[in-house]
Design a protein around this motif. Structure first.
Motif, mmCIF file in Angstrom:
data_model
loop_
_atom_site.group_PDB
_atom_site.id
_atom_site.type_symbol
_atom_site.label_atom_id
_atom_site.label_comp_id
_atom_site.label_asym_id
_atom_site.label_seq_id
_atom_site.Cartn_x
_atom_site.Cartn_y
_atom_site.Cartn_z
ATOM 1 N N THR A 1 0.829 -1.040 -0.092
ATOM 2 C CA THR A 1 0.003 -0.291 0.206
ATOM 3 C C THR A 1 0.621 1.433 0.198
ATOM 4 O OG1 THR A 1 -0.352 0.173 2.823
ATOM 5 C CG2 THR A 1 -1.702 -1.035 1.366
ATOM 6 N N LEU A 2 2.396 0.991 0.329
ATOM 7 C CA LEU A 2 3.059 2.132 0.164
ATOM 8 C C LEU A 2 3.433 2.834 -0.955
ATOM 9 C CD1 LEU A 2 6.204 0.920 2.638
ATOM 10 C CD2 LEU A 2 3.543 2.811 3.672
ATOM 11 N N VAL A 3 3.912 3.903 -0.604
ATOM 12 C CA VAL A 3 4.483 5.023 -2.103
ATOM 13 C C VAL A 3 5.611 4.765 -2.199
ATOM 14 C CG1 VAL A 3 4.262 6.671 -3.834
ATOM 15 C CG2 VAL A 3 1.887 5.542 -2.944
ATOM 16 N N ILE A 4 6.327 4.979 -2.941
ATOM 17 C CA ILE A 4 7.758 5.138 -2.832
ATOM 18 C C ILE A 4 8.423 6.304 -3.571
ATOM 19 C CG2 ILE A 4 10.223 3.315 -2.812
ATOM 20 C CD1 ILE A 4 8.215 2.359 -0.446
ATOM 21 N N ASP A 5 9.080 6.613 -3.499
ATOM 22 C CA ASP A 5 8.746 8.276 -4.098
ATOM 23 C C ASP A 5 10.667 8.304 -4.595
ATOM 24 O OD1 ASP A 5 9.174 10.322 -5.930
ATOM 25 O OD2 ASP A 5 7.187 11.200 -5.125
ATOM 26 N N THR A 6 11.403 9.234 -5.225
ATOM 27 C CA THR A 6 12.229 8.948 -5.641
ATOM 28 C C THR A 6 12.826 10.772 -5.603
ATOM 29 O OG1 THR A 6 12.180 6.955 -7.434
ATOM 30 C CG2 THR A 6 13.911 8.691 -7.371
ATOM 31 N N VAL A 7 13.782 10.675 -4.841
ATOM 32 C CA VAL A 7 14.628 11.837 -4.644
ATOM 33 C C VAL A 7 14.730 12.530 -6.069
ATOM 34 C CG1 VAL A 7 15.926 13.265 -3.644
ATOM 35 C CG2 VAL A 7 15.579 11.302 -2.315
ATOM 36 N N LYS A 8 14.194 13.500 -6.187
ATOM 37 C CA LYS A 8 14.406 15.124 -7.598
ATOM 38 C C LYS A 8 15.659 15.846 -7.577
ATOM 39 C CE LYS A 8 10.483 11.877 -9.774
ATOM 40 N NZ LYS A 8 10.004 12.165 -8.074
ATOM 41 N N ARG A 9 15.858 16.645 -8.721
ATOM 42 C CA ARG A 9 16.382 17.669 -8.823
ATOM 43 C C ARG A 9 14.971 18.821 -9.554
ATOM 44 N NH1 ARG A 9 21.352 18.082 -6.768
ATOM 45 N NH2 ARG A 9 20.970 20.195 -7.233
ATOM 46 N N CYS A 10 14.717 19.896 -8.788
ATOM 47 C CA CYS A 10 13.918 20.453 -9.371
ATOM 48 C C CYS A 10 13.990 22.147 -9.265
ATOM 49 C CB CYS A 10 12.756 20.396 -8.539
ATOM 50 S SG CYS A 10 11.657 18.425 -8.304
ATOM 51 N N PRO A 11 13.440 22.589 -9.761
ATOM 52 C CA PRO A 11 13.394 23.699 -10.300
ATOM 53 C C PRO A 11 13.585 24.855 -8.931
ATOM 54 C CG PRO A 11 12.795 22.966 -12.016
ATOM 55 C CD PRO A 11 12.128 22.596 -11.124
ATOM 56 N N LEU A 12 14.085 25.036 -8.443
ATOM 57 C CA LEU A 12 13.966 26.014 -6.544
ATOM 58 C C LEU A 12 13.407 27.099 -6.614
ATOM 59 C CD1 LEU A 12 14.597 25.785 -3.410
ATOM 60 C CD2 LEU A 12 16.893 27.034 -4.632
ATOM 61 N N VAL A 13 11.961 26.814 -6.216
ATOM 62 C CA VAL A 13 10.959 28.045 -6.215
ATOM 63 C C VAL A 13 11.269 28.759 -4.301
ATOM 64 C CG1 VAL A 13 8.621 28.655 -6.481
ATOM 65 C CG2 VAL A 13 9.434 26.714 -7.678
ATOM 66 N N ASP A 14 11.077 30.296 -4.675
ATOM 67 C CA ASP A 14 10.996 30.642 -3.339
ATOM 68 C C ASP A 14 9.533 31.255 -3.052
ATOM 69 O OD1 ASP A 14 11.321 32.843 -0.604
ATOM 70 O OD2 ASP A 14 11.990 33.989 -2.295
ATOM 71 N N ALA A 15 9.187 30.830 -1.861
ATOM 72 C CA ALA A 15 7.134 30.977 -1.668
ATOM 73 C C ALA A 15 7.277 31.978 -0.779
ATOM 74 C CB ALA A 15 6.952 29.859 -1.358
ATOM 75 N N LEU A 16 6.972 32.771 -0.327
ATOM 76 C CA LEU A 16 6.210 34.078 1.036
ATOM 77 C C LEU A 16 4.534 33.404 0.784
ATOM 78 C CD1 LEU A 16 7.016 36.329 2.541
ATOM 79 C CD2 LEU A 16 6.390 38.171 0.735
ATOM 80 N N LYS A 17 3.954 33.712 2.399
ATOM 81 C CA LYS A 17 2.957 33.202 2.218
ATOM 82 C C LYS A 17 2.782 34.351 3.649
ATOM 83 C CE LYS A 17 0.025 29.980 4.815
ATOM 84 N NZ LYS A 17 -0.148 28.718 5.670
ATOM 85 N N VAL B 1 20.231 13.663 1.490
ATOM 86 C CA VAL B 1 19.445 11.960 1.072
ATOM 87 C C VAL B 1 20.191 12.359 -0.277
ATOM 88 C CG1 VAL B 1 17.370 11.555 1.932
ATOM 89 C CG2 VAL B 1 18.029 13.758 0.248
ATOM 90 N N HIS B 2 20.453 11.629 -1.368
ATOM 91 C CA HIS B 2 20.536 12.096 -2.267
ATOM 92 C C HIS B 2 19.577 12.442 -3.875
ATOM 93 C CE1 HIS B 2 24.178 10.796 0.210
ATOM 94 N NE2 HIS B 2 25.018 11.751 -0.608
ATOM 95 N N GLU B 3 20.085 12.276 -4.754
ATOM 96 C CA GLU B 3 19.506 11.891 -5.938
ATOM 97 C C GLU B 3 19.291 10.765 -6.362
ATOM 98 O OE1 GLU B 3 18.581 14.073 -10.897
ATOM 99 O OE2 GLU B 3 20.870 14.542 -9.430
ATOM 100 N N GLY B 4 18.118 10.575 -6.660
ATOM 101 C CA GLY B 4 17.712 8.500 -6.865
ATOM 102 C C GLY B 4 17.230 8.117 -5.415
ATOM 103 N N ASP B 5 17.752 8.737 -5.062
ATOM 104 C CA ASP B 5 17.562 7.609 -3.399
ATOM 105 C C ASP B 5 15.575 7.084 -3.420
ATOM 106 O OD1 ASP B 5 19.447 7.617 -2.367
ATOM 107 O OD2 ASP B 5 19.636 9.151 -0.923
ATOM 108 N N ARG B 6 15.160 5.958 -2.840
ATOM 109 C CA ARG B 6 14.246 6.130 -3.204
ATOM 110 C C ARG B 6 13.947 6.189 -1.497
ATOM 111 N NH1 ARG B 6 12.514 0.146 -5.111
ATOM 112 N NH2 ARG B 6 13.760 0.095 -4.054
ATOM 113 N N ILE B 7 12.355 7.033 -1.422
ATOM 114 C CA ILE B 7 12.290 6.781 0.230
ATOM 115 C C ILE B 7 10.323 7.272 -0.275
ATOM 116 C CG2 ILE B 7 13.488 9.344 0.258
ATOM 117 C CD1 ILE B 7 11.387 11.258 -0.464
ATOM 118 N N ILE B 8 9.973 6.448 1.179
ATOM 119 C CA ILE B 8 8.720 6.079 1.688
ATOM 120 C C ILE B 8 7.727 7.145 1.372
ATOM 121 C CG2 ILE B 8 6.713 5.171 3.455
ATOM 122 C CD1 ILE B 8 9.606 3.241 4.122
ATOM 123 N N ALA B 9 6.531 7.354 1.070
ATOM 124 C CA ALA B 9 5.714 9.220 0.401
ATOM 125 C C ALA B 9 4.963 8.854 1.198
ATOM 126 C CB ALA B 9 5.815 9.282 -0.765
#
Length: 373
Positions: free
Chosen positions: A54-70, A353-361
């Motif tokens: 039932t688990l979702v196993i996701d992968t660590v990726k490299r994404c465009p960094l986004v600055d956020a302001l709440k 963590v490193h790019e490509g590591d699998r993590i439990i999501a």
């Protein structure tokens, strides 16, 4: 000699006796303390197959960094699609036909004002029409006399001028009456100029209104679009730009509304030290109501990249963030990570963590507790 030898033997016996005592005491302590060997370490938790499926196993990726302001904000009318309705004449309000919140269509009657001014406009129309009729007959008679030689051309010219002036006065009277509702019974009929909702209503039946005091009788707004006015503190003004993505949430609706910053007011409130930022949103089903409180998340790309994971994969414990790196065969390791930023369902990391590591999501907290147990 014999005495000396006896002393030496006694000393040796004493030492042997002391050594035996020490051994006995050590054995006694050992017996009382139980087995001093370390028990086998508890086996590491293994995720059972029933849960693993039932688990979702996701992968660590490299994404465009986004600055956020709440930011905090409030839903407001789209003022470009809002109409304030005034009374153009003085009088007494009668027969209000709508209430606050009602939806009205263009041309719909909202209320009626009994007005002496409207009665005067109706009377002026009758006078103007009568004057036209009289001057027309005078012109015809003068023209006949001129043909018979009994009137001069000047008389005809004067009669023509009087007739033209009478017609002009009639047209002016008609236009004034039309502007004020074109009613000749002394009633000023208030109609809606657009389709929309009654968002303000400031009159009741028998209210006296005056044309010169600027009282707003009704405000009608088309709520197909709304404005969200968000507050930006002075220290964060440089972080907001026109065109930035904006995610708006309100307490009563479990969904996000997406838009863009389309205006930044250049006036700082002297009391609260905030600048207003405007986001225009479509409002399907009129879900967003004016004066609702809103939470606004404004984001813009920084032109950099960073490791990113689903926000659901994060576990916060003992003032630190952790993720569960999946190793296969139901085994996972708890790994501490450093969080850069969180934007909605995505979290950016700087280390751990490193790019490509699998993590439990999914249900990461439950498995984290089992691993720590």
């Amino acid at each position: 000699m014999i005495t000396s030898s006896n002393r030496i033997i006694k000393k040796m016996n004493f030492r042997i006796w002391m050594a035996n005592c020490i051994v006995v005491i050590a054995l006694f302590i050992q017996g009382c303390g139980g087995n001093t060997t370390h028990p086998e370490e508890r086996e590491k938790y293994v995720i059972p197959d029933s849960l693993l499926h039932t688990l979702v196993i996701d992968t660590v990726k490299r994404c465009p960094l986004v600055d956020a302001l709440k930011l905090t904000g409030i839903v407001d009318f789209d003022q470009d699609k809002q109409v304030n309705i005034f009374s153009l004449v003085s009088g007494n309000v009668q027969d209000i036909k709508v209430q606050l919140g009602d939806y009205v269509t263009a041309g719909q009657v909202l209320a009626i004002v009994k007005s002496s001014e409207m009665a005067g406009y109706g009377n002026n129309l009758v006078i103007a029409e009568t004057n036209v009729t009289a001057t027309k007959k005078q012109l015809d008679a003068t023209t006949d006399l001129y043909k018979s030689g009994l009137a001069s051309s000047l008389d005809v010219t004067n009669a023509q001028v009087n007739y033209d002036q009478a017609k002009s006065q009639l047209e002016t009277t008609k236009k004034i009456l039309e502007i004020n509702g074109n009613n000749t019974n002394g009633n000023y009929i208030i109609k809606s100029p657009i389709s929309g909702f009654i968002v303000q209503k400031n009159i009741t039946n028998n209210t006296s209104v005056r044309a010169d005091n600027g009282t707003i009788l009704f405000t009608i707004s088309d709520l197909n679009d709304v404005w969200v006015q968000a507050n930006v503190y002075e220290a964060n003004v440089g972080k907001v730009h026109i065109g930035d993505n904006a995610e708006v949430r309100i307490l009563s609706v479990d969904r996000a509304f997406n838009g863009k910053v389309d205006k930044i007011l250049n006036v700082l409130d002297p009391t609260s030290k905030v600048i207003k930022v405007r986001v225009v949103l479509q409002n399907p089903g009129y879900i967003l109501k004016p004066q609702m409180y809103a939470s606004v998340l404004i984001s813009n790309p920084e032109g950099k990249e960073a490791l990113c994971i689903p926000s659901k994969a994060l576990v916060f414990d003992r003032s630190r963030y952790y993720v569960l790196v999946y190793k296969g065969n139901g085994k996972a390791d708890i790994t501490s990570v450093e969080v850069l930023n969180t934007l909605g369902d995505k979290t950016y990391l700087s280390s751990g963590v490193h790019e490509g590591d699998r993590i439990i999501a999914t249900i990461a907290l439950q498995i984290y507790s089992e691993l720590n147990n």
